[in-house]
Enzyme design. Structure first.
Site, PDB file in Angstrom:
ATOM      1  N   TYR A 135       0.860  -1.094  -0.152  1.00  0.00           N
ATOM      2  CA  TYR A 135       0.223  -0.289   0.401  1.00  0.00           C
ATOM      3  C   TYR A 135       0.744   1.529  -0.183  1.00  0.00           C
ATOM      4  CZ  TYR A 135      -4.947  -1.858   1.045  1.00  0.00           C
ATOM      5  OH  TYR A 135      -5.633  -2.439   0.528  1.00  0.00           O
ATOM      6  N   LYS A 195       2.986 -15.135   3.051  1.00  0.00           N
ATOM      7  CA  LYS A 195       3.747 -15.860   1.952  1.00  0.00           C
ATOM      8  C   LYS A 195       4.865 -16.208   1.829  1.00  0.00           C
ATOM      9  CE  LYS A 195       1.696 -17.702  -1.875  1.00  0.00           C
ATOM     10  NZ  LYS A 195       1.073 -18.823  -1.693  1.00  0.00           N
ATOM     11  N   ASP A 227      -3.022 -18.363   1.424  1.00  0.00           N
ATOM     12  CA  ASP A 227      -4.217 -18.582   0.190  1.00  0.00           C
ATOM     13  C   ASP A 227      -4.996 -19.965   1.287  1.00  0.00           C
ATOM     14  OD1 ASP A 227      -1.757 -20.567   0.507  1.00  0.00           O
ATOM     15  OD2 ASP A 227      -1.875 -20.854  -1.169  1.00  0.00           O
ATOM     16  N   ASP A 251      -6.573  -6.494   4.200  1.00  0.00           N
ATOM     17  CA  ASP A 251      -8.027  -5.916   3.510  1.00  0.00           C
ATOM     18  C   ASP A 251      -8.907  -7.005   3.362  1.00  0.00           C
ATOM     19  OD1 ASP A 251      -9.209  -3.905   2.310  1.00  0.00           O
ATOM     20  OD2 ASP A 251      -8.384  -4.130   0.793  1.00  0.00           O
ATOM     21  N   ASP A 255     -12.887  -9.040   4.982  1.00  0.00           N
ATOM     22  CA  ASP A 255     -13.789  -8.671   3.957  1.00  0.00           C
ATOM     23  C   ASP A 255     -14.104  -9.541   4.154  1.00  0.00           C
ATOM     24  OD1 ASP A 255     -13.633  -6.295   2.921  1.00  0.00           O
ATOM     25  OD2 ASP A 255     -14.799  -6.656   1.349  1.00  0.00           O
TER      26      ASP A 255
HETATM   27  C1  IPM Z   1     -10.724  -0.964   4.033  1.00  0.00           C
HETATM   28  C2  IPM Z   1     -10.638  -0.396   2.240  1.00  0.00           C
HETATM   29  C3  IPM Z   1      -9.755   0.532   1.963  1.00  0.00           C
HETATM   30  C4  IPM Z   1      -8.378  -0.703   2.053  1.00  0.00           C
HETATM   31  C5  IPM Z   1      -9.898   1.306   0.985  1.00  0.00           C
HETATM   32  C6  IPM Z   1     -10.699   2.540   0.653  1.00  0.00           C
HETATM   33  C7  IPM Z   1      -9.146   2.013   0.544  1.00  0.00           C
HETATM   34  O1  IPM Z   1     -10.600  -1.066   1.747  1.00  0.00           O
HETATM   35  O2  IPM Z   1     -10.635  -0.074   5.042  1.00  0.00           O
HETATM   36  O3  IPM Z   1     -10.632  -1.907   4.079  1.00  0.00           O
HETATM   37  O4  IPM Z   1      -7.675  -1.095   0.947  1.00  0.00           O
HETATM   38  O5  IPM Z   1      -7.651  -0.413   2.948  1.00  0.00           O
HETATM   39 MG    MG Z   2     -11.325  -2.823   2.204  1.00  0.00          MG
END
Ligand code: IPM
Ligand code: MG
Length: 361
Positions: A135, A195, A227, A251, A255
């Site tokens: 990032y 990884k 993975d 990230d 999710d």
């Molecule tokens: C998160 C989001 C952010 C990230 C984006 C909006 C930059 O996906 O906070 O998980 O990738 O960190």
């Molecule tokens: Mg995210």
């Protein structure tokens, strides 16, 4: 207790409004100041993170953040895109430790796409490093061909990197969190996700985390490739206690983990620096497709406000009260569309916030 309120874009304004309603019925006094961020700030001031917004955030004890982003900004130069606002806040405030708990509330066991027995009682904590990795790696950019065959960019690159101190400090955060959770009945395990079989950065990560782990003999440490971790999270999620990983893998895995709780609309997060200053935001995004419709789930933001009270404002009792109120509202059968199932009562964003307020009262 000074709070910078940054609602941002899309559903951000709707969900943050509900969290503020909730904060306002606690018997506490806050100094709150609101500022524009993301696409909203770009539209008004030509920049997603105006100086005044950054300054306000840095001078506050905590930032309550909604979400940023909209497809309509996809063609802007990268430094002007809404997402740069949250990245800039994380970097400038040094918010390196991102806590993303995935807790399955008993009433929502049926809302997940996984079998109830896999997720019932789930309580795991993903700790994502937030200011390093690909990032923020340098160099990054594009190379333009000079031989005349390719008039445009020929290749693009981002650099993955971690320094030893960056890995050490997030590892300490993870082991300490595991120790705290162990004191209240968790297993006391850290799973470090890497990884290392392919990437040098993550072999280094693994080595440094192992080294730090020696200082925590009471905590079990295991290592897992990303993975495999992605697979194990849906195969046997309760095998995890604390998961620690880099910015990019964190990230993605956070999710994924959110769906174990029924909906990403339920998942709060905290991003802390070494002074316990923090930014609190739902783990989900700005959801432009449902913005303005009054149907977004405000619970992730309300639960983020609870984390804010606990981590940055030293008000653990008030945080407990909010979390209890959220459980009470779920027990009443109230559901926004993202967590709706037959036999429950569908409500909108404001009704859900009002219900939490009533439960608190
Ligand atoms: C998160 C989001 C952010 C990230 C984006 C909006 C930059 O996906 O906070 O998980 O990738 O960190
Ligand atoms: Mg995210």
């Amino acid at each position: 207790m000074k709070i910078a309120v940054l609602p941002g874009d899309g559903i951000g304004t709707e969900i943050v409004a509900e969290a503020i309603k909730v904060l306002n019925v606690l018997d506490l006094t806050f100094e709150m100041e609101t500022a524009l961020v993301g696409g909203a700030a770009f539209d008004a001031h030509g920049h997603p993170l105006p100086d005044a917004t950054l300054k306000l955030a840095m001078q506050s004890d905590a930032v309550l953040f909604g979400a940023v982003g909209d497809w309509k900004y996809d063609t802007l130069d990268r430094p002007l895109r809404p997402e740069q606002a949250i990245l800039g806040l994380r970097k400038n405030m040094g918010l390196f430790a991102n806590f993303r708990p995935a807790i399955c509330y008993e009433q929502l066991v049926g809302a997940s796409s996984l079998k109830p027995e896999l997720i019932s009682g789930l309580d795991i904590l993903i700790i994502r490093e937030l200011t390093g990795d690909i990032y923020f790696g340098q160099p990054r950019g594009r190379r333009v061909a000079t031989d005349g065959h390719f008039p445009g960019s020929e290749e693009a690159f981002d650099t993955m990197r971690y320094s030893k101190p960056e890995i050490e400090r997030i590892a300490h955060v993870a082991f300490q969190a595991a120790r705290k959770r162990k004191a209240s009945g968790s297993e006391g395990r850290v799973t470090s996700v890497d990884k290392a079989n392919v990437l040098e950065t993550f072999q280094f990560w693994k080595d440094v985390v192992s080294e730090v782990g020696k200082e925590y003999p009471d905590i079990a440490l295991d290592h897992m490739y990303v993975d495999n971790a992605a697979m194990q999270l849906v195969k046997e999620p309760k095998r995890f206690d604390v998961v620690v990983t880099g910015n990019m893998f964190g990230d993605i895995l956070s999710d994924e983990a959110s769906m174990l709780t029924g909906s990403i609309g339920m998942l709060p997060s905290a991003s802390l620096n070494s002074k316990n200053q923090g930014l609190y935001e739902p783990s989900h995004g700005s959801a432009p497709d449902i913005a303005g419709k009054g149907v977004a789930n405000p619970l992730a933001t309300i639960l983020s406000a609870a984390m804010m009270l606990r981590f940055s404002l030293n008000q653990a009792a008030a945080a407990d009260r909010i979390e209890t109120a959220v459980k009470a509202v779920l027990a009443q059968g109230l559901r926004t569309p993202d967590i709706y199932s037959a036999g429950t009562t569908q409500v909108g964003t404001a009704q859900m916030g009002d219900a939490v307020v009533n439960a608190l009262r």
